[in-house]
Design a protein around this motif. Sequence first.
Motif, short mmCIF file in Angstrom:
data_model
loop_
_atom_site.label_atom_id
_atom_site.label_comp_id
_atom_site.label_asym_id
_atom_site.label_seq_id
_atom_site.Cartn_x
_atom_site.Cartn_y
_atom_site.Cartn_z
N PRO A 33 2.72 -43.28 -28.10
CA PRO A 33 3.02 -42.48 -29.32
C PRO A 33 2.67 -41.10 -28.45
CG PRO A 33 1.62 -43.99 -30.05
CD PRO A 33 1.67 -44.30 -28.44
N THR A 34 3.27 -39.94 -28.89
CA THR A 34 3.01 -38.84 -28.38
C THR A 34 1.60 -38.07 -29.12
OG1 THR A 34 4.40 -37.76 -29.92
CG2 THR A 34 5.33 -38.19 -27.98
N VAL A 35 0.98 -39.03 -29.88
CA VAL A 35 0.00 -38.39 -30.79
C VAL A 35 -1.10 -39.48 -30.38
CG1 VAL A 35 1.10 -37.15 -32.35
CG2 VAL A 35 0.47 -39.55 -32.63
N PRO A 36 -2.40 -39.17 -30.34
CA PRO A 36 -3.57 -40.13 -29.99
C PRO A 36 -3.42 -41.25 -30.78
CG PRO A 36 -4.29 -37.70 -29.94
CD PRO A 36 -2.83 -37.69 -30.48
N ALA A 37 -3.47 -41.17 -32.23
CA ALA A 37 -3.43 -42.15 -33.19
C ALA A 37 -2.84 -41.63 -34.32
CB ALA A 37 -4.77 -42.37 -33.34
N ILE A 38 -2.26 -42.69 -35.30
CA ILE A 38 -1.59 -42.70 -36.52
C ILE A 38 -2.12 -43.31 -37.50
CG2 ILE A 38 0.67 -42.61 -37.75
CD1 ILE A 38 0.81 -43.05 -34.11
N ARG A 39 -2.55 -42.59 -38.68
CA ARG A 39 -3.02 -43.36 -39.89
C ARG A 39 -2.20 -43.63 -40.89
NH1 ARG A 39 -8.03 -43.83 -41.58
NH2 ARG A 39 -8.89 -42.22 -39.95
N VAL A 40 -1.94 -45.00 -41.18
CA VAL A 40 -0.74 -45.56 -42.07
C VAL A 40 -1.54 -45.60 -43.50
CG1 VAL A 40 0.73 -47.45 -42.27
CG2 VAL A 40 0.36 -46.42 -40.01
N PRO A 41 -0.80 -45.06 -44.49
CA PRO A 41 -1.30 -45.69 -45.87
C PRO A 41 -1.41 -47.33 -46.33
CG PRO A 41 0.42 -43.75 -46.04
CD PRO A 41 0.65 -44.60 -44.56
N GLY A 42 -2.56 -47.44 -46.61
CA GLY A 42 -2.86 -48.84 -47.07
C GLY A 42 -3.33 -49.78 -45.93
N ALA A 43 -3.52 -49.19 -44.91
CA ALA A 43 -4.15 -49.95 -43.50
C ALA A 43 -5.53 -49.23 -43.39
CB ALA A 43 -3.12 -50.03 -42.54
N ASP A 44 -6.18 -50.33 -42.92
CA ASP A 44 -7.69 -49.57 -42.58
C ASP A 44 -7.70 -49.38 -40.94
OD1 ASP A 44 -8.88 -50.28 -44.81
OD2 ASP A 44 -9.41 -52.55 -44.05
N GLY A 45 -8.37 -47.99 -40.79
CA GLY A 45 -8.39 -47.66 -39.39
C GLY A 45 -7.01 -46.81 -38.91
N VAL A 46 -6.80 -46.73 -37.77
CA VAL A 46 -5.73 -46.04 -37.43
C VAL A 46 -4.88 -46.99 -36.13
CG1 VAL A 46 -6.68 -43.80 -37.52
CG2 VAL A 46 -7.13 -44.89 -35.41
N PHE A 47 -3.76 -46.57 -36.10
CA PHE A 47 -2.66 -47.06 -35.16
C PHE A 47 -2.65 -46.56 -33.93
CE2 PHE A 47 1.24 -47.90 -33.03
CZ PHE A 47 1.59 -49.21 -33.17
N THR A 48 -3.04 -47.12 -32.65
CA THR A 48 -2.66 -46.40 -31.29
C THR A 48 -1.43 -46.89 -30.69
OG1 THR A 48 -4.49 -47.76 -30.58
CG2 THR A 48 -5.38 -45.79 -31.17
N GLY A 49 -1.36 -48.17 -30.57
CA GLY A 49 -0.22 -49.02 -30.33
C GLY A 49 0.33 -48.49 -28.64
N GLY A 50 1.39 -49.12 -28.36
CA GLY A 50 1.99 -49.11 -26.92
C GLY A 50 1.50 -49.79 -25.96
N GLY A 51 2.05 -49.70 -24.73
CA GLY A 51 1.78 -50.44 -23.63
C GLY A 51 2.92 -50.52 -22.61
N THR A 52 2.71 -51.34 -21.68
CA THR A 52 3.52 -51.29 -20.44
C THR A 52 4.52 -52.80 -20.71
OG1 THR A 52 2.39 -49.92 -19.24
CG2 THR A 52 4.27 -51.35 -17.97
N TYR A 53 5.70 -53.09 -20.81
CA TYR A 53 6.39 -54.30 -21.06
C TYR A 53 7.63 -54.45 -19.98
CZ TYR A 53 4.15 -52.95 -25.63
OH TYR A 53 3.52 -52.61 -26.29
#
Length: 706
Positions: A33-53
């Motif tokens: 993601p182009t941002v460090p983290a995304i907070r999603v409504p209804g979910a605990d914590g934040v999403f960071t995601g991504g990787g190499t595939y």
Amino acid sequence: MSFPEGVPSVPVRYSITSPAGGGPGEGTLQLMPTVPAIRVPGADGVFTGGGTYRFVDGQLVDGAGEQVRLLPTNVDGANPTVWAWLGIESVNGAQPRHFYFALDANAEEVDLGAVQQLAPDLTQYLAVPGESAYDAWRQAGNDGTEEEFLASLVGPPGDITAANAYTDETVTQGLAAEVARADTAYDPAGAAGAAQTAAIAAASSDAANKAASAQATAISAASSDATAKANTAQSSAVTTAASAAAALYLPKAMLAVDSFMAQSGTKVFGHRGAGMVCPEHTEAAYDYAIAHGIQAMELSVNVDSEGQLWCLHDLTLDRTTYNTGALNTYPSTGVAQRVLTNGRVMLGQGWTDQPMVPLRRMLDKYLGRVVLFLEPKGNDAVVPLQNLLSTSYPHANQSVIWKAHVGTSFVWPKTQGYRTWCYVDDGSSNAVLDGKDSLVDYWGVSTSMTSARRKEIVQRPGSKPVFSWPVYRRSQRAALEADGVVGLMSSDPVYVRGTTAQATASRWDQQVKESGGTPQADYSVDAALKFSETEGWVSVNRARGTYGLGRYCPIVPGAGGYRITIEMKYDQINSGDLAVHGGLYFGKVSDDPYEFNTVNPSNGYHLILRHNGVLRLYRHVTTQTGGIQLGAGDILTDAPVAGQSMTIQIDVTPITIEARRLGNAAWTTGPIADASYRGGYFGLSNGSISDTAARPHWRNLLITQL
């Protein structure tokens, strides 16, 4: 990848065509993601995601072989609201490509090879704004400052004496009222009344005791609950703060060693930064390599008299700077202010002198963004380097490879979690390698080592990756890859990595060495190309010297072939031997070094122009030292005049070769029927000249298609 419950995701694939000639592309795709983290409504914590595939035949899979799923960029209520995905594609070992894209939550499956790419300036984001409690209080009709609003929430300061008096009065009045009610109800008299009074007093005392006990219990419970909640809040705040702090740094750590090594194709590393194109181990050399997409480079390290670490290959300053003596005799301020590199001597006077670069500057600039090979070159630099990494860069083991000779210790880097590269001598025995094997992740072999020995090391038990050094020709790359080597430490990494020509016309007037220039010896002042102060002339100041022009190779001919045009002159004529000559070699299938009247590793042609004006064209083969003259015989042209320019032209068609000196229609070999060799590599040659004062000079190279 797995997602927390309630977090939406979209399956993605990646269909891309191989740049090597069609068919499905294979390689890796790094997603973040182009941002460090995304907070999603209804979910605990934040999403960071991504990787190499990895992607193969259009399929994009994670480490477990599952199809990759990504968080949509338009999740309702997400914070931030506007962001994008960044993809870094590496197809079949080609230079990585960056692109940005959005992902619709309603999509069933998305092919990232066909998404609409966003401009980088559209990927910025804004935090979701929220209405403050103070704004709501104002909108409810209240008029006051923010301080007054806060005071309305808490109330005025209290008076404990007044509060106690109020409480005591309330209790007293309550008891008196209760006594009056009881008297009215029972109408006691005499002893009964006294008993009643005693009973009332006892009940009052009991009630007071129970109330006090209940109050103490409630206070204790409230205190315990408050303490527990405060501890929980503190722990949560610390975790949140740590995550936020990590998010500020971690976007820089885009390339770990293992992720880099998982990429397909041969890896090319910058040797001394890019030490045969820029002054070695300077910031300019490192910046050049990284700016051209090189993802790993070497930092050699030595220490000054005050313990500061500097990027330097040698223990002394003699070879690479205008100073002399050991670096560890110089103070830090002296190195920073007074020591300049002398790269102009080998790389051309068009260069400005470069300052020495502190190791810390390069770590701060590139650590985590690319893979760094770190090597302390002197014993006195080992401990300072270890201390620096441990105290200031504890995360360095993620993206640093500890590089050292087979004769040194690898215990410290392995215990600290570093990957290790152990480079060995050509004569190092298997017993020596066995003694280091448990501490080594990658082996290093030199280009001077025999092919048979390199293959033995590649095939050692454990099949550890093998890197080679120093690599500055594409022909070396081909031989090393055939031996199973997977990593190349190159002083000209951009050229070695490439397969095509970078230019068709020279700019030698810039007086700087070009990428792809291949002298007969690496890091040699004598073998380097020499630039004149005016008019763009170049020469090779070495007896019988040659210089490969890989920047313009391999030549890709048109349907009718190609033409090489170049100016040439002799500043001094060898009157004692007018048969000496210089010229050009061409038609070679690879960029291996060439020398006149020597058995060379590949076939080709050689044009010569003698000091008496005789023009000849030769074919060279790998089985004999002398050339085979082509055409009817000598082409007699006017004798060269010292300092006067002559123009040479070579035409190569699919079936003929012709060499001429312009200025007279008779000065040509005519088209010679010879299609023996059609390689695209060529270079400059001093031919038979041993007196460098009589060497040829060249300028204004031009390659055109016929």
